[in-house]
Design a protein around this motif. Structure first.
Motif, short mmCIF file in Angstrom:
data_model
loop_
_atom_site.label_atom_id
_atom_site.label_comp_id
_atom_site.label_asym_id
_atom_site.label_seq_id
_atom_site.Cartn_x
_atom_site.Cartn_y
_atom_site.Cartn_z
N MET A 2 0.85 -1.17 0.00
CA MET A 2 0.00 0.00 0.00
C MET A 2 0.90 1.24 0.00
O MET A 2 1.86 1.32 0.75
N LYS A 3 0.58 2.20 -0.84
CA LYS A 3 1.38 3.42 -0.95
C LYS A 3 0.83 4.49 -0.01
O LYS A 3 -0.36 4.75 0.02
N ASP A 33 10.22 -1.88 8.08
CA ASP A 33 9.82 -2.80 7.02
C ASP A 33 10.95 -2.86 5.99
O ASP A 33 11.09 -1.96 5.16
N ALA A 59 10.12 -2.26 2.32
CA ALA A 59 9.49 -1.00 1.92
C ALA A 59 10.24 -0.34 0.78
O ALA A 59 11.47 -0.47 0.67
N GLU A 99 5.96 2.71 0.06
CA GLU A 99 5.14 1.57 -0.32
C GLU A 99 5.47 0.45 0.66
O GLU A 99 6.59 -0.05 0.70
N SER A 100 4.48 0.13 1.52
CA SER A 100 4.70 -0.82 2.60
C SER A 100 3.36 -1.38 3.05
O SER A 100 2.33 -0.74 2.89
N GLU A 101 3.41 -2.56 3.65
CA GLU A 101 2.21 -3.16 4.22
C GLU A 101 2.01 -2.73 5.68
O GLU A 101 1.01 -3.10 6.29
N GLN A 102 2.95 -1.99 6.23
CA GLN A 102 2.84 -1.52 7.61
C GLN A 102 1.73 -0.47 7.72
O GLN A 102 1.48 0.27 6.77
#
Length: 65
Positions: A1-2, A27, A30, A44-47
């Motif tokens: 997710m951005k 992350d 990232a 851009e990371s899922e955190q």
């Protein structure tokens, strides 16, 4: 997710590296793009957004959004 953050206080390349490293410590996967002239940090990371913002704040910078 951005996620896109407005970050105050980044004034040099060292600042960019510090913010990038703080985010990568959270992350390792990232993708971080910094536009210091616009005070923008794109991650851009899922955190969660809050965790990413906190990592920047803990490095000593102010996150506006």
């Amino acid at each position: 997710m951005k996620q896109i953050f407005t970050v105050e206080g980044m004034s040099c390349g060292h600042c960019e590296k510090a913010v990038t490293q703080a985010l990568l410590n959270l992350d390792a996967q990232a993708k971080v793009v910094i536009d210091r002239s616009q005070n923008k940090v794109e991650v851009e990371s899922e955190q969660p957004r809050e965790a990413l913002a906190q990592a920047i704040v803990e490095e000593g910078y102010r996150v506006q959004s």
